[in-house]
Design an enzyme around this catalytic site. Structure first.
Site, PDB file in Angstrom:
ATOM      1  N   GLU A 161       0.805  -1.223   0.000  1.00 39.80           N
ATOM      2  CA  GLU A 161       0.000   0.000   0.000  1.00 39.80           C
ATOM      3  C   GLU A 161       0.840   1.276   0.000  1.00 39.80           C
ATOM      4  O   GLU A 161       0.874   2.023   1.000  1.00 39.80           O
ATOM      5  CB  GLU A 161      -0.968  -0.007   1.190  1.00 39.80           C
ATOM      6  CG  GLU A 161      -1.892  -1.210   1.173  1.00 39.80           C
ATOM      7  CD  GLU A 161      -3.048  -1.124   2.154  1.00 39.80           C
ATOM      8  OE1 GLU A 161      -2.980  -0.314   3.096  1.00 39.80           O
ATOM      9  OE2 GLU A 161      -4.033  -1.852   1.974  1.00 39.80           O
TER      10      GLU A 161
ATOM     11  N   GLU B 148      -5.770  -7.886  -0.610  1.00 41.39           N
ATOM     12  CA  GLU B 148      -6.447  -7.717   0.688  1.00 41.39           C
ATOM     13  C   GLU B 148      -7.898  -7.346   0.456  1.00 41.39           C
ATOM     14  O   GLU B 148      -8.199  -6.508  -0.406  1.00 41.39           O
ATOM     15  CB  GLU B 148      -5.829  -6.592   1.543  1.00 41.39           C
ATOM     16  CG  GLU B 148      -4.548  -6.940   2.219  1.00 41.39           C
ATOM     17  CD  GLU B 148      -3.999  -5.797   3.079  1.00 41.39           C
ATOM     18  OE1 GLU B 148      -4.789  -4.991   3.617  1.00 41.39           O
ATOM     19  OE2 GLU B 148      -2.771  -5.723   3.205  1.00 41.39           O
TER      20      GLU B 148
HETATM   21  C1  FCB Z   1      -4.733  -2.252   5.145  1.00 40.88           C
HETATM   22  C2  FCB Z   1      -3.400  -2.696   5.687  1.00 40.88           C
HETATM   23  C3  FCB Z   1      -3.475  -3.788   6.709  1.00 40.88           C
HETATM   24  C4  FCB Z   1      -4.669  -3.633   7.609  1.00 40.88           C
HETATM   25  C5  FCB Z   1      -5.917  -3.435   6.787  1.00 40.88           C
HETATM   26  C6  FCB Z   1      -7.176  -3.315   7.594  1.00 40.88           C
HETATM   27  O1  FCB Z   1      -4.675  -0.921   4.773  1.00 40.88           O
HETATM   28  O2  FCB Z   1      -2.569  -3.150   4.646  1.00 40.88           O
HETATM   29  O3  FCB Z   1      -2.262  -3.808   7.404  1.00 40.88           O
HETATM   30  O4  FCB Z   1      -4.445  -2.596   8.481  1.00 40.88           O
HETATM   31  O5  FCB Z   1      -5.793  -2.289   6.014  1.00 40.88           O
END
Ligand code: FCB
Length: 443
Positions: free
Chosen positions: A173, A357
């Site tokens: 990210e 994710e």
């Molecule tokens: C993302 C992150 C992860 C976690 C999720 C909820 O932005 O990569 O570490 O905090 O959100």
């Protein structure tokens, strides 16, 4: 409305053979940073500043994955998951940012072997936010020295683990590392300064490029990236709000993927950032846009944007109507669909896409019947299934997260896990979503 369900409607058989189901965690959020000779990070320092992190909590103990990793890998295998997206901690491997800590490297060596022994594909991320404090003291991501150091660290990881990693991404990210942490001040180091943010926006991209180069030099295969995206909607149809949403989309969603895939930052964002960019940034764009083997997208929510008064970027957010997770994030699978399709159409073409994710924070009832999480994941998986049917080259889907863990600024207050952690005993208890997933993934 959230439906109450204890089973997924979507299952493995709705996807082509080889579609990858994974779960993700990150080092600082689960390992227990006090163990194994890891060095201080900027998150430890940030958490000590009053009011920055929920109850001043840190990753010192977290889920004690450092000692309990074998059981945690068993949980991944027993859910029927194909892959595990984990991260290596820079501050564990190099406590001062440059000197190798053999104990730290050995830990990841055992962890990777442990995955392979269980038939789990190791998906590595090299930076999930624990910058060694010694490098933060040199200016962190506002300094050009940090990407160089990151390349060195990437070499070391690649040389030791690269032959066994299924996939590797340099930075988790980039938007969070740069903008959220240097302009919004919400993550370590907690700056709220446009000039620092502009520099970080470039240096993080440069770190990606240098790391990809290092990984390729060491012969690492299947190198990609993990960019987070949020669906930006104008709060009204007023032109000013439409423009605010476009700019948010530019800063959040188009900056890094544009740099990586096209070797260019978006013009609309450069209008605001170019006065603050580090000198000679244009010369780095070829390095930043080296070919990748895949692109990863982290997705959670949408935002409703308005034009606000004040300096560029002069936007703000307003509350939206959709049901929200415990993070206060609207549940918006339509944005997931839109962003993945747009990324494929405009940036990545035939390149394999992975959802790296997706998941929700939810405080479970005592019996751990997390029906809301089942519903959240299921609705996104339905979108994923339809995209694959429509020919979007989506090749895998990753759930954040395996375990309840350290949710950064929000400490241990938010629970994202398929598996519940009792933060006193550190006992692991699979939730209803874990069991439902295991059924959905059965072959
Ligand atoms: C993302 C992150 C992860 C976690 C999720 C909820 O932005 O990569 O570490 O905090 O959100």
């Amino acid at each position: 409305m959230t439906k109450h369900r204890d089973a997924f409607t979507v299952s493995r058989s709705d996807f082509p053979e080889g579609f990858l189901f994974a779960t993700a965690t990150s080092a600082y959020q689960i390992e227990g940073h006090q163990f194994g000779g890891a060095g201080p990070t900027h998150w430890d320092s940030f958490a000590r500043q009053p009011g920055k992190v929920y109850k001043g909590q840190t990753g010192a103990l977290a889920c004690d994955h450092y000692h309990r990793w074998e059981g945690d890998l068993d949980l991944i295998r027993d859910a029927g998951l194909d892959a595990y997206r984990f991260s290596t901690s820079w501050a564990r491997v190099m406590p001062d940012g440059k000197t190798l800590n053999p104990e730290g490297m050995d830990f990841y060596d055992r962890l990777v072997d442990g995955m392979l022994e269980r038939g789990i594909k190791p998906m590595a991320t090299l930076y999930h936010w624990e910058l060694p404090q010694a490098l933060a003291d040199k200016g962190g991501w506002t300094s050009r020295e940090i990407p160089q150091r990151f390349a060195d660290y990437s070499h070391k990881i690649a040389a030791r683990l690269g032959d066994r990693l299924w996939s590797t991404a340099p930075v988790n990210e980039p938007w969070c590392v740069a903008w959220l942490s240097h302009y919004e001040g919400y993550h370590a180091p907690g700056l709220a300064d446009l000039r620092s943010a502009a520099r970080a926006m470039h240096h993080v991209a440069l770190a990606h490029g240098l790391s990809v180069e290092a990984l390729r030099d060491e012969g690492v295969q299947n190198v990609g990236a993990a960019c987070n995206m949020e669906y930006a909607l104008p709060a009204t149809d007023r032109d000013a709000d439409v423009e605010a949403a476009q700019l948010y989309d530019g800063i959040y969603n188009r900056w890094f993927v544009g740099a990586m895939m096209k070797g260019a930052y978006p013009e609309d964002v450069l209008e605001g950032l170019s006065p603050h960019m580090p000198e000679g940034w244009q010369d780095d764009m070829a390095l930043i846009s080296q070919p990748l083997d895949w692109m990863g997208i982290n997705y959670y929510t949408c935002k409703r944007m308005i034009r606000s008064k004040g300096d560029w970027p002069a936007y703000g957010t307003v509350d939206g109507p959709l049901p929200k997770t415990d993070m206060g994030w609207e549940i918006c699978p339509e944005g997931f669909d839109w962003l993945l399709r747009r990324t494929a159409e405009e940036y990545t073409g035939d390149l394999p896409l992975y959802v790296t994710e997706n998941g929700m924070a939810n405080a479970e009832p005592a019996d751990l019947s997390d029906h809301a999480r089942i519903d959240y994941i299921d609705r996104h998986l339905e979108m994923a299934r339809d995209m694959v049917r429509d020919g979007v080259p989506l090749r895998g889907y990753t759930i954040w997260s395996l375990l309840d863990n350290y949710e950064w600024t929000l400490g241990y207050d938010k629970r994202f896990g398929l598996v519940h952690i009792d933060f006193d005993s550190l006992d692991r208890t699979p939730k209803a979503s874990y069991h439902a997933l295991a059924r959905a993934l059965e072959r």
